[in-house]
Structure formats: structure tokens, C-alpha cells
Design an enzyme around this catalytic site. Structure first.
Site, mmCIF file in Angstrom:
data_model
loop_
_atom_site.group_PDB
_atom_site.id
_atom_site.type_symbol
_atom_site.label_atom_id
_atom_site.label_comp_id
_atom_site.label_asym_id
_atom_site.label_seq_id
_atom_site.Cartn_x
_atom_site.Cartn_y
_atom_site.Cartn_z
ATOM 1 N N TRP A 106 0.874 -1.174 0.000
ATOM 2 C CA TRP A 106 0.000 0.000 0.000
ATOM 3 C C TRP A 106 0.908 1.219 0.000
ATOM 4 O O TRP A 106 1.876 1.273 0.761
ATOM 5 C CB TRP A 106 -0.859 -0.043 1.266
ATOM 6 C CG TRP A 106 -1.403 1.273 1.717
ATOM 7 C CD1 TRP A 106 -0.788 2.164 2.547
ATOM 8 C CD2 TRP A 106 -2.655 1.841 1.378
ATOM 9 N NE1 TRP A 106 -1.594 3.255 2.738
ATOM 10 C CE2 TRP A 106 -2.757 3.080 2.024
ATOM 11 C CE3 TRP A 106 -3.721 1.407 0.577
ATOM 12 C CZ2 TRP A 106 -3.860 3.897 1.915
ATOM 13 C CZ3 TRP A 106 -4.830 2.233 0.467
ATOM 14 C CH2 TRP A 106 -4.893 3.455 1.132
ATOM 15 N N ASP A 125 4.222 -5.456 3.948
ATOM 16 C CA ASP A 125 4.141 -6.367 5.082
ATOM 17 C C ASP A 125 5.303 -7.356 5.007
ATOM 18 O O ASP A 125 5.796 -7.666 3.914
ATOM 19 C CB ASP A 125 2.805 -7.134 5.055
ATOM 20 C CG ASP A 125 1.635 -6.224 5.409
ATOM 21 O OD1 ASP A 125 1.891 -5.125 5.964
ATOM 22 O OD2 ASP A 125 0.487 -6.597 5.135
ATOM 23 N N ASN A 154 -6.396 0.285 3.293
ATOM 24 C CA ASN A 154 -5.102 -0.252 3.742
ATOM 25 C C ASN A 154 -5.206 -1.347 4.795
ATOM 26 O O ASN A 154 -4.205 -1.864 5.242
ATOM 27 C CB ASN A 154 -4.198 0.887 4.238
ATOM 28 C CG ASN A 154 -4.640 1.443 5.569
ATOM 29 O OD1 ASN A 154 -5.705 1.104 6.062
ATOM 30 N ND2 ASN A 154 -3.833 2.309 6.155
ATOM 31 N N ASP A 155 -6.416 -1.705 5.191
ATOM 32 C CA ASP A 155 -6.568 -2.736 6.225
ATOM 33 C C ASP A 155 -6.557 -4.114 5.572
ATOM 34 O O ASP A 155 -7.532 -4.856 5.611
ATOM 35 C CB ASP A 155 -7.886 -2.491 6.970
ATOM 36 C CG ASP A 155 -8.004 -3.387 8.195
ATOM 37 O OD1 ASP A 155 -6.994 -4.020 8.561
ATOM 38 O OD2 ASP A 155 -9.100 -3.466 8.768
ATOM 39 N N TRP A 158 -0.990 -7.695 3.062
ATOM 40 C CA TRP A 158 -0.282 -7.591 1.779
ATOM 41 C C TRP A 158 0.574 -8.819 1.490
ATOM 42 O O TRP A 158 1.249 -8.869 0.463
ATOM 43 C CB TRP A 158 0.567 -6.320 1.755
ATOM 44 C CG TRP A 158 -0.273 -5.103 1.895
ATOM 45 C CD1 TRP A 158 -0.303 -4.269 2.958
ATOM 46 C CD2 TRP A 158 -1.244 -4.608 0.967
ATOM 47 N NE1 TRP A 158 -1.236 -3.268 2.758
ATOM 48 C CE2 TRP A 158 -1.830 -3.459 1.535
ATOM 49 C CE3 TRP A 158 -1.681 -5.014 -0.289
ATOM 50 C CZ2 TRP A 158 -2.822 -2.725 0.907
ATOM 51 C CZ3 TRP A 158 -2.667 -4.278 -0.928
ATOM 52 C CH2 TRP A 158 -3.221 -3.154 -0.335
ATOM 53 N N TYR A 167 1.086 -13.002 8.323
ATOM 54 C CA TYR A 167 1.505 -11.599 8.516
ATOM 55 C C TYR A 167 2.340 -11.447 9.783
ATOM 56 O O TYR A 167 1.924 -11.878 10.859
ATOM 57 C CB TYR A 167 0.279 -10.690 8.601
ATOM 58 C CG TYR A 167 0.629 -9.294 9.069
ATOM 59 C CD1 TYR A 167 1.340 -8.436 8.244
ATOM 60 C CD2 TYR A 167 0.284 -8.854 10.344
ATOM 61 C CE1 TYR A 167 1.686 -7.154 8.674
ATOM 62 C CE2 TYR A 167 0.622 -7.582 10.789
ATOM 63 C CZ TYR A 167 1.326 -6.743 9.945
ATOM 64 O OH TYR A 167 1.686 -5.495 10.372
ATOM 65 N N THR A 170 5.050 -4.667 9.513
ATOM 66 C CA THR A 170 5.025 -3.788 8.322
ATOM 67 C C THR A 170 6.214 -2.827 8.332
ATOM 68 O O THR A 170 6.541 -2.248 9.376
ATOM 69 C CB THR A 170 3.709 -2.966 8.309
ATOM 70 O OG1 THR A 170 2.608 -3.868 8.405
ATOM 71 C CG2 THR A 170 3.574 -2.158 7.030
HETATM 72 N N1 ABN Z 1 -1.149 -4.700 6.366
HETATM 73 C C1 ABN Z 1 -1.238 -5.138 7.682
HETATM 74 C C2 ABN Z 1 -2.430 -6.021 7.947
HETATM 75 C C3 ABN Z 1 -2.261 -7.383 7.984
HETATM 76 C C4 ABN Z 1 -3.336 -8.194 8.207
HETATM 77 C C5 ABN Z 1 -4.580 -7.655 8.366
HETATM 78 C C6 ABN Z 1 -4.751 -6.259 8.332
HETATM 79 C C7 ABN Z 1 -3.645 -5.453 8.109
#
Ligand code: ABN
Length: 179
Positions: A106, A125, A154-155, A158, A167, A170
């Protein structure tokens, strides 16, 4: 003329004067003048200049700082939604050992309060490890739009395009200056 006639005469004149006054104030011309004013107002008002962004997408203006990159209000994190990799064994721009950088990202626009310039920041990420719990979860959303505006939200994890999609955290790399 009797006293009674005089009273009637006085009442006649008083009533006529009152009626003329009301007619003068609320006559057709007065009504048309007011209606015309209203129409002109209704036409001109929508074209007057005012802020139509409603605080939405655009440059970052939130109060931020430039000295502590481990805090969520560090200027470069203005659109970062995630854990800070520099609190998880990585740096501002490098993933922690054992995790790999996401293939998609993002890109946000953050203003550096020191020089007043707007910078493009790529939020990648770091993937392939369990979520880092050593960092505050930062949730700054400058310029973000709701999920149905694909590409402006952006939520998102990635890591979706990586082989390992877990994940971890970031990073926030500068990729340019916004013109
Ligand atoms: N971009 C960070 C993120 C990861 C997993 C879920 C929401 C946001």
C-alpha cells in the site's frame, strides 16, 4: 355628527391605514423581491468555494513527529495499518530475519513536518512468520477509503501474493516525493 359617528369614522380611518400598511409590506412586489433574492441565493451558494474533500484522500495533515520511529505517530506511519517491524527485530525498511517482504504493498502520502514536503511511502508487510506481538499495532489511515474502494483501503494483509501468507509486521520505505 354624533359622538357615535365620530368613533365609527375614526375606526374607518384607522382600519384603512392599517390595511394600506400591510399591503405595502406584503404586496406582490415585495413577495417577488424576496422570492428572487432566495432564488439567487440558491443558485450562487453551491458554486461558492469551500472544502469538498471533507478531510478525505489527500495529503497528510495530522499532527506527527520526526524523532521517535518506534511510536505510531512517527510521520512516516501516517497510513500504516500494522505492527512496526523495527520493534520486531527488523528496521524501518527491512523485514526481521525469517520473514520476507510482501510482493504487493500500500502506498501512502505523508507530510514530513520538518521540511513540509509530501513523501510517497510504501508499506510492505513482512510475511512468513507469526504476527509480531512486540510492537504497538499502529492504525493510521491518512487517505484511506472504505473497503469497497479497492486499492484505496489499507486494512489488508499484503502477504496475499507471497508463498507464505502469514503476517508478521510492516515496514515503511520512502519511494518518492509527491508532486
Ligand atoms: N497490512 C497489515 C495487515 C495485515 C493483516 C490484516 C490487516 C492489516
Amino acid at each position: 355628527m354624533t359622538v357615535f359617528d365620530k368613533i365609527i369614522d375614526w375606526m374607518d380611518r384607522a382600519t384603512e391605514a392599517g390595511a394600506r400598511s400591510v399591503a405595502h409590506k406584503s404586496g406582490r412586489r415585495s413577495f417577488l423581491a424576496k422570492a428572487g433574492l432566495g432564488l439567487v441565493g440558491a443558485t450562487v451558494l453551491p458554486v461558492l468555494p469551500f472544502d469538498r474533500t471533507f478531510g478525505g484522500a489527500g495529503m497528510a495533515h495530522a499532527a506527527t513527529q520526526t524523532s521517535d520511529e518506534f511510536a505510531c505517530d512517527y510521520w512516516r506511519y501516517c497510513a500504516l495499518d500494522g505492527n512496526l517491524c523495527n520493534s520486531c527485530g527488523g528496521t524501518l525498511t527491512q523485514c526481521p530475519p525469517g520473514s520476507e517482504v510482501s510482493k504487493v504493498s500500500w502506498v501512502g502520502t505523508c507530510r514530513n513536518p520538518d521540511d513540509g514536503k509530501d513523501y510517497l511511502v510504501s508499506y510492505n508487510d513482512c510475511c512468513g512468520r507469526a504476527e509480531c506481538d512486540n510492537s504497538p499495532f499502529c492504525n493510521s489511515n491518512e487517505g484511506e477509503r472504505p473497503g469497497y474502494r479497492m486499492g484505496l483501503h489499507n486494512d489488508i494483509n499484503w502477504c496475499m501474493a507471497n508463498a507464505s501468507q502469514g503476517y508478521h509486521c510492516t515496514v515503511a520505505a520512502l519511494v518518492g516525493i509527491a508532486e
